[in-house]
Design a protein around this motif. Structure first.
Motif, PDB file in Angstrom:
ATOM      1  N   VAL A 253       0.787  -1.119   0.196  1.00 14.21           N
ATOM      2  CA  VAL A 253       0.114   0.162  -0.124  1.00 14.21           C
ATOM      3  C   VAL A 253       0.833   1.263   0.031  1.00 14.21           C
ATOM      4  O   VAL A 253       1.501   1.379   1.022  1.00 14.21           O
ATOM      5  CB  VAL A 253      -0.997   0.147   1.162  1.00 14.21           C
ATOM      6  CG1 VAL A 253      -1.723   1.280   1.137  1.00 14.21           C
ATOM      7  CG2 VAL A 253      -1.627  -1.230   1.446  1.00 14.21           C
ATOM      8  N   ASP A 255      -0.293   4.509  -1.057  1.00 13.57           N
ATOM      9  CA  ASP A 255      -1.298   5.751  -0.744  1.00 13.57           C
ATOM     10  C   ASP A 255      -2.685   5.502  -0.415  1.00 13.57           C
ATOM     11  O   ASP A 255      -2.945   4.279  -0.552  1.00 13.57           O
ATOM     12  CB  ASP A 255      -1.102   6.721  -1.951  1.00 13.57           C
ATOM     13  CG  ASP A 255      -1.456   8.176  -1.546  1.00 13.57           C
ATOM     14  OD1 ASP A 255      -1.644   8.554  -0.258  1.00 13.57           O
ATOM     15  OD2 ASP A 255      -1.488   9.008  -2.489  1.00 13.57           O
ATOM     16  N   ASP A 256      -3.292   6.503   0.069  1.00 15.58           N
ATOM     17  CA  ASP A 256      -4.761   6.257   0.402  1.00 15.58           C
ATOM     18  C   ASP A 256      -5.521   7.470   0.155  1.00 15.58           C
ATOM     19  O   ASP A 256      -4.960   8.667   0.218  1.00 15.58           O
ATOM     20  CB  ASP A 256      -5.076   5.822   1.818  1.00 15.58           C
ATOM     21  CG  ASP A 256      -4.819   6.853   2.968  1.00 15.58           C
ATOM     22  OD1 ASP A 256      -5.648   7.377   3.481  1.00 15.58           O
ATOM     23  OD2 ASP A 256      -3.452   7.474   2.933  1.00 15.58           O
ATOM     24  N   TRP A 258      -9.114   8.891   1.946  1.00 11.11           N
ATOM     25  CA  TRP A 258     -10.211   8.670   3.178  1.00 11.11           C
ATOM     26  C   TRP A 258     -11.423   9.436   2.924  1.00 11.11           C
ATOM     27  O   TRP A 258     -11.187  10.688   2.790  1.00 11.11           O
ATOM     28  CB  TRP A 258      -9.626   8.831   4.513  1.00 11.11           C
ATOM     29  CG  TRP A 258     -10.393   8.186   5.617  1.00 11.11           C
ATOM     30  CD1 TRP A 258     -11.268   7.201   5.583  1.00 11.11           C
ATOM     31  CD2 TRP A 258     -10.398   8.785   6.859  1.00 11.11           C
ATOM     32  NE1 TRP A 258     -12.024   7.122   6.756  1.00 11.11           N
ATOM     33  CE2 TRP A 258     -11.274   8.206   7.660  1.00 11.11           C
ATOM     34  CE3 TRP A 258      -9.844   9.698   7.506  1.00 11.11           C
ATOM     35  CZ2 TRP A 258     -11.638   8.101   8.849  1.00 11.11           C
ATOM     36  CZ3 TRP A 258      -9.908  10.167   8.804  1.00 11.11           C
ATOM     37  CH2 TRP A 258     -10.893   9.221   9.538  1.00 11.11           C
ATOM     38  N   ILE A 269     -12.408   3.947   2.446  1.00 11.02           N
ATOM     39  CA  ILE A 269     -10.989   4.312   2.048  1.00 11.02           C
ATOM     40  C   ILE A 269     -10.679   3.539   0.697  1.00 11.02           C
ATOM     41  O   ILE A 269     -11.275   2.663   0.288  1.00 11.02           O
ATOM     42  CB  ILE A 269     -10.076   3.667   3.166  1.00 11.02           C
ATOM     43  CG1 ILE A 269     -10.274   3.932   4.604  1.00 11.02           C
ATOM     44  CG2 ILE A 269      -8.582   4.112   2.894  1.00 11.02           C
ATOM     45  CD1 ILE A 269      -9.723   2.900   5.518  1.00 11.02           C
ATOM     46  N   THR A 270      -9.897   4.441  -0.211  1.00 10.80           N
ATOM     47  CA  THR A 270      -9.260   4.038  -1.451  1.00 10.80           C
ATOM     48  C   THR A 270      -7.912   3.775  -1.177  1.00 10.80           C
ATOM     49  O   THR A 270      -7.279   4.836  -0.759  1.00 10.80           O
ATOM     50  CB  THR A 270      -9.751   4.759  -2.508  1.00 10.80           C
ATOM     51  OG1 THR A 270     -11.112   5.107  -2.757  1.00 10.80           O
ATOM     52  CG2 THR A 270      -9.069   4.399  -3.594  1.00 10.80           C
ATOM     53  N   LEU A 271      -7.330   2.532  -1.275  1.00 13.18           N
ATOM     54  CA  LEU A 271      -5.906   2.254  -1.231  1.00 13.18           C
ATOM     55  C   LEU A 271      -5.304   2.228  -2.612  1.00 13.18           C
ATOM     56  O   LEU A 271      -5.601   1.313  -3.313  1.00 13.18           O
ATOM     57  CB  LEU A 271      -5.771   1.209  -0.251  1.00 13.18           C
ATOM     58  CG  LEU A 271      -6.451   1.075   0.914  1.00 13.18           C
ATOM     59  CD1 LEU A 271      -6.246  -0.433   1.702  1.00 13.18           C
ATOM     60  CD2 LEU A 271      -5.999   1.998   1.863  1.00 13.18           C
ATOM     61  N   CYS A 273      -2.423   0.400  -4.523  1.00 14.27           N
ATOM     62  CA  CYS A 273      -1.492  -0.842  -4.245  1.00 14.27           C
ATOM     63  C   CYS A 273      -0.729  -1.273  -5.487  1.00 14.27           C
ATOM     64  O   CYS A 273      -1.018  -0.994  -6.481  1.00 14.27           O
ATOM     65  CB  CYS A 273      -2.089  -1.989  -3.484  1.00 14.27           C
ATOM     66  SG  CYS A 273      -3.320  -1.595  -2.072  1.00 14.27           S
ATOM     67  N   GLN A 282      -6.100  -1.182  -7.217  1.00 10.38           N
ATOM     68  CA  GLN A 282      -6.907   0.001  -6.371  1.00 10.38           C
ATOM     69  C   GLN A 282      -7.797  -1.056  -5.414  1.00 10.38           C
ATOM     70  O   GLN A 282      -8.695  -1.829  -6.008  1.00 10.38           O
ATOM     71  CB  GLN A 282      -7.876   0.985  -7.064  1.00 10.38           C
ATOM     72  CG  GLN A 282      -8.605   1.861  -6.385  1.00 10.38           C
ATOM     73  CD  GLN A 282      -8.995   2.982  -7.036  1.00 10.38           C
ATOM     74  OE1 GLN A 282      -8.191   3.882  -7.552  1.00 10.38           O
ATOM     75  NE2 GLN A 282     -10.132   3.040  -7.403  1.00 10.38           N
ATOM     76  N   GLY A 298      -7.295   5.563   6.665  1.00  8.09           N
ATOM     77  CA  GLY A 298      -6.445   5.305   5.558  1.00  8.09           C
ATOM     78  C   GLY A 298      -4.885   4.986   6.091  1.00  8.09           C
ATOM     79  O   GLY A 298      -4.331   4.118   5.454  1.00  8.09           O
ATOM     80  N   VAL A 302      -1.280   2.422   4.927  1.00  9.96           N
ATOM     81  CA  VAL A 302      -0.151   2.797   4.084  1.00  9.96           C
ATOM     82  C   VAL A 302       1.216   2.350   4.685  1.00  9.96           C
ATOM     83  O   VAL A 302       1.534   2.287   5.893  1.00  9.96           O
ATOM     84  CB  VAL A 302       0.007   4.440   4.066  1.00  9.96           C
ATOM     85  CG1 VAL A 302       0.963   4.976   3.511  1.00  9.96           C
ATOM     86  CG2 VAL A 302      -1.456   5.104   3.369  1.00  9.96           C
TER      87      VAL A 302
END
Length: 332
Positions: A253, A255-256, A258, A269-271, A273, A282, A298, A302
């Motif tokens: 991971v 970035d995120d 939130w 949350i969107t991660l 990856c 994603q 989030g 990370v």
């Protein structure tokens, strides 16, 4: 109006199209309540309101509710205490007198009046437009519950792959007795490629006593549900992964995002990856809670490596992984 989402009824799609065309063309939209306060309908989840809209280069506002009645695309249930009840009644009377749409002897050109098509989930998802609007029947195992519906899969021996579809059962009180993870069901419903909700099967019937051939039936219970193990590149190269339960290992991971604004998605949350093969993946989570009941943010993910079990879903023209709970995420 007649139903066009959870259940498909004659004249439901024309009513939906009429509404969308008017409101998409509007320059301004005003929502008015009879009491000045928000009013919920019988489901407790939708609001009752008068909808006014103004088109560009016009000074007057149009009342969408009245227009739908006047066009014979809606039914009147209660006008006794409504602010514009008398006008609404007159509009409904006009549609009935002139035999318009719902009140005509004509069939809805957008409604499928044919019989039920028996098929596999593979055949269904391989020809979405071909089966759009038709009554279909198939068998499948419930893999995940989500909202007022479930993801259902069927294994195909020829391709040695599982194919999935989202089934919306709505607010029917009997649905939870049938839709349990591990239940193999025979499902009959309307295939609907909805612009808002995507492709799904809706309009199911349920009966515990003397079920008919179009009622949902339990064929087997207690089946162990196993996700399909995939690698990163499968998401972009493998066909028909959408709506199937998968497992993908060792995502890093980086970035995120939130969701902080108010609403049902607050806390989701969107991660972003990276898979071991270099693919960019994603992961979109539901609102997640830790063991103490606190919402997980989030930054919890990370910089960590995670293994995710979730459902493949489409978002903005690309596939992503939907993570439903923290229990479905192994972390290193």
């Amino acid at each position: 109006t007649p139903e066009s989402t959870g259940k498909i009824e004659p004249w439901g799609k024309p009513a939906s199209q009429y509404t969308k065309e008017r409101l998409l063309a509007a320059e301004k939209i005003v929502i008015e309540s009879d009491t000045g306060l928000p009013q919920l309908d019988s489901t407790g989840e939708r609001y009752l309101a008068w909808v006014w809209y103004k088109l560009p280069n016009e000074d007057k506002y149009h009342n969408l509710n009245i227009e739908l009645l006047q066009e014979g695309l809606a039914m009147g249930k209660n006008t006794s205490d409504n602010k514009y009840g008398e006008v609404a009644t007159n509009a409904l009377t006009q549609a009935r007198t002139n035999n318009i749409n719902l009140y005509s002897a004509q069939k809805d050109p957008l409604f499928y009046y044919g019989g039920t098509v028996d098929l596999t989930i593979k055949s269904l998802v391989a020809d979405i437009e071909g089966y759009n609007g038709r009554l279909v029947r198939f068998e499948g195992v419930v893999t995940k519950l989500q909202g007022n519906g479930a993801y259902v899969e069927q294994y195909d021996e020829d391709t040695e792959m599982s194919y999935g579809v989202y089934v919306y059962y709505g607010f029917h009180s009997l649905a939870p007795k049938f839709f349990k993870v591990g239940n193999k069901l025979k499902i009959t419903g309307n295939a609907e490629n909805n612009a808002t909700y995507g492709f799904q099967v809706t309009g199911l019937n349920f009966s515990l006593i003397n079920p008919g051939e179009n009622d949902t039936q339990i064929l087997e219970s207690g089946i162990k549900v196993e996700p399909t193990l995939i690698i990163g590149k499968d998401i972009t190269t493998r066909e028909y992964l959408e709506n199937t339960l998968i497992k993908i290992e060792d995502l890093v991971v980086s970035d995120d995002y939130w969701t902080t604004q108010e609403g049902a998605s607050r806390g989701a949350i969107t991660l972003k990856c990276t898979a071991p093969d270099g693919s960019q993946i994603q992961v979109r989570t539901s609102v997640l809670y830790d063991a103490d009941g606190n919402v997980v943010s989030g930054d919890y993910f990370v910089g960590k490596t995670i293994t995710v079990t979730g459902v493949i879903e489409a978002y903005n023209g690309r596939l992503q992984i939907r993570l439903f709970s923290l229990a479905d995420c192994e972390m290193k």
